[in-house]
Scaffold this active site. Sequence first.
Site, PDB file in Angstrom:
ATOM      1  N   ASP A   1       0.845  -1.199   0.000  1.00 30.65           N
ATOM      2  CA  ASP A   1       0.000   0.000   0.000  1.00 30.65           C
ATOM      3  C   ASP A   1       0.874   1.240   0.000  1.00 30.65           C
ATOM      4  O   ASP A   1       1.774   1.390   0.831  1.00 30.65           O
ATOM      5  CB  ASP A   1      -0.896   0.013   1.243  1.00 30.65           C
ATOM      6  CG  ASP A   1      -1.744   1.274   1.312  1.00 30.65           C
ATOM      7  OD1 ASP A   1      -2.826   1.284   0.697  1.00 30.65           O
ATOM      8  OD2 ASP A   1      -1.311   2.250   1.964  1.00 30.65           O
TER       9      ASP A   1
ATOM     10  N   TYR B   1       2.943  10.115   0.613  1.00 24.55           N
ATOM     11  CA  TYR B   1       4.054   9.588   1.397  1.00 24.55           C
ATOM     12  C   TYR B   1       5.393  10.021   0.799  1.00 24.55           C
ATOM     13  O   TYR B   1       5.843   9.500  -0.228  1.00 24.55           O
ATOM     14  CB  TYR B   1       3.995   8.059   1.463  1.00 24.55           C
ATOM     15  CG  TYR B   1       2.690   7.504   2.002  1.00 24.55           C
ATOM     16  CD1 TYR B   1       1.847   8.263   2.827  1.00 24.55           C
ATOM     17  CD2 TYR B   1       2.292   6.206   1.693  1.00 24.55           C
ATOM     18  CE1 TYR B   1       0.662   7.749   3.312  1.00 24.55           C
ATOM     19  CE2 TYR B   1       1.106   5.681   2.187  1.00 24.55           C
ATOM     20  CZ  TYR B   1       0.292   6.455   2.987  1.00 24.55           C
ATOM     21  OH  TYR B   1      -0.891   5.947   3.461  1.00 24.55           O
TER      22      TYR B   1
ATOM     23  N   LYS C   1      -3.416   5.879  -4.033  1.00 28.84           N
ATOM     24  CA  LYS C   1      -4.505   6.763  -3.647  1.00 28.84           C
ATOM     25  C   LYS C   1      -4.572   7.992  -4.547  1.00 28.84           C
ATOM     26  O   LYS C   1      -3.594   8.332  -5.220  1.00 28.84           O
ATOM     27  CB  LYS C   1      -4.334   7.182  -2.178  1.00 28.84           C
ATOM     28  CG  LYS C   1      -4.222   5.962  -1.246  1.00 28.84           C
ATOM     29  CD  LYS C   1      -3.937   6.339   0.185  1.00 28.84           C
ATOM     30  CE  LYS C   1      -3.782   5.085   1.027  1.00 28.84           C
ATOM     31  NZ  LYS C   1      -2.475   4.424   0.812  1.00 28.84           N
TER      32      LYS C   1
ATOM     33  N   GLY D   1      -2.791   1.586  11.220  1.00 30.09           N
ATOM     34  CA  GLY D   1      -2.787   2.228  12.536  1.00 30.09           C
ATOM     35  C   GLY D   1      -3.341   1.348  13.636  1.00 30.09           C
ATOM     36  O   GLY D   1      -3.972   1.854  14.578  1.00 30.09           O
TER      37      GLY D   1
ATOM     38  N   PHE E   1      -2.001   0.042  16.035  1.00 32.35           N
ATOM     39  CA  PHE E   1      -1.409   0.300  17.351  1.00 32.35           C
ATOM     40  C   PHE E   1      -1.882   1.644  17.912  1.00 32.35           C
ATOM     41  O   PHE E   1      -1.340   2.124  18.907  1.00 32.35           O
ATOM     42  CB  PHE E   1       0.117   0.308  17.264  1.00 32.35           C
ATOM     43  CG  PHE E   1       0.727  -1.022  16.892  1.00 32.35           C
ATOM     44  CD1 PHE E   1       0.280  -2.201  17.471  1.00 32.35           C
ATOM     45  CD2 PHE E   1       1.753  -1.089  15.963  1.00 32.35           C
ATOM     46  CE1 PHE E   1       0.851  -3.416  17.138  1.00 32.35           C
ATOM     47  CE2 PHE E   1       2.335  -2.305  15.628  1.00 32.35           C
ATOM     48  CZ  PHE E   1       1.876  -3.484  16.217  1.00 32.35           C
TER      49      PHE E   1
ATOM     50  N   GLY F   1       0.819   4.094  18.408  1.00 31.37           N
ATOM     51  CA  GLY F   1       1.952   3.808  19.273  1.00 31.37           C
ATOM     52  C   GLY F   1       1.669   3.042  20.540  1.00 31.37           C
ATOM     53  O   GLY F   1       2.372   2.101  20.882  1.00 31.37           O
ATOM     54  N   ILE F   2       0.635   3.410  21.275  1.00 31.56           N
ATOM     55  CA  ILE F   2       0.474   2.897  22.631  1.00 31.56           C
ATOM     56  C   ILE F   2       0.234   1.392  22.685  1.00 31.56           C
ATOM     57  O   ILE F   2       0.627   0.727  23.647  1.00 31.56           O
ATOM     58  CB  ILE F   2      -0.647   3.658  23.380  1.00 31.56           C
ATOM     59  CG1 ILE F   2      -0.563   3.352  24.885  1.00 31.56           C
ATOM     60  CG2 ILE F   2      -2.020   3.335  22.794  1.00 31.56           C
ATOM     61  CD1 ILE F   2      -1.387   4.269  25.742  1.00 31.56           C
ATOM     62  N   LEU F   3      -0.359   0.815  21.633  1.00 36.68           N
ATOM     63  CA  LEU F   3      -0.580  -0.630  21.636  1.00 36.68           C
ATOM     64  C   LEU F   3       0.671  -1.402  21.215  1.00 36.68           C
ATOM     65  O   LEU F   3       0.673  -2.636  21.229  1.00 36.68           O
ATOM     66  CB  LEU F   3      -1.766  -0.996  20.742  1.00 36.68           C
ATOM     67  CG  LEU F   3      -3.142  -0.593  21.288  1.00 36.68           C
ATOM     68  CD1 LEU F   3      -4.237  -0.916  20.286  1.00 36.68           C
ATOM     69  CD2 LEU F   3      -3.422  -1.269  22.628  1.00 36.68           C
TER      70      LEU F   3
END
Length: 338
Positions: free
Chosen positions: A54, A59, A85, A234, A236, A239-241
């Site tokens: 992807d 990007y 995209k 995304g 996570f 980040g936190i996961l």
Amino acid sequence: MQAFEKKKFGRIDLDVTAFAFGTAPIGNIFRAIPEEESTAMIDAAWDAGVRYFDTAPMYGHGLAELRTGQNLRWKNRDDFVLASKVGRVLKPGRRGSIEFAPWVDAAPFTMHFDYSYDGTMRAFEDSLQRLALERMDICFIHDIDVFTQGTDQPQVFEQAMDGCWRALEQLRSEGLVKAIGVGVNEWEVCHEALKRRDFDCFLLAGRYTLLEQTALDEFLPLCERRGAAVVVGGGFNSGILATGARPGAKYNYAPAPADIMEKVSRIEAVCAEYQVPLSAAALQFVVAHPTIVSFIAGTRTVDQLQQNLNWFSAPIPADFWAALKKNGLLREDAPVPI
């Protein structure tokens, strides 16, 4: 689940690997990634059996598409699935005059939102030129959400449902792309788009995770009824996961608030009891939903990529998921891995 296992892409005659390679990092977001590291990651993903890639013009202002195409160019084109995209048109510019942040050492193009019919056609053709590949399989309308567009979102959404839709529907009807969809940060935008137009798929960033399952209310059931595939990035929650509830942990690209830190701490306690890595649970939970066909992982190094692949296939006992639900940490109606 193994990364190379394939799932049918909704109603479309297309199979994708359950693990996808996300190219935002090789667009040099926040810091530069050397060419050799970019190549090594794509090679490692390929060697692990990953066949879904992807990318997007956004990007690295085109850099990710350039690198993706360069590293896939001599593969058998029928052996992999490629998504990009539309919604931004890139124009050449003097490097010193371009505001690249958050990208570093990006390609020398300025970015301009354009959700018109003509802008969509130009963006589609430009992407194929940067990729130097004969086709993309999936094309998403990018960033027509409130997170990106702010107060202009309603107007931008209407433009996309007219201009982008007409262009992509034409490309699909002519067989130039197999599946068309919307890629955003909010399931509500995907839900409204599916009610309005006959989309095949959606890329949802961070809104169906171990921490958030409100997409189960309306959006995912509608996708099931319509045969629309969902891809999640995304997973996570930025980040936190992945890091756990430690000082400085990020949630939605900002420091995690106290209630999120507390919930993640409770999830971590269950993980410790069953000896399950938090990140493994986060990755595997997402693709347990029958409508969600793939998880897009963006990594900066080969080691990070390999760690994600290991988490994706790590054994998790059924009792772990039951414990999360029993403790009110996961919705009762949320599908979990078998």
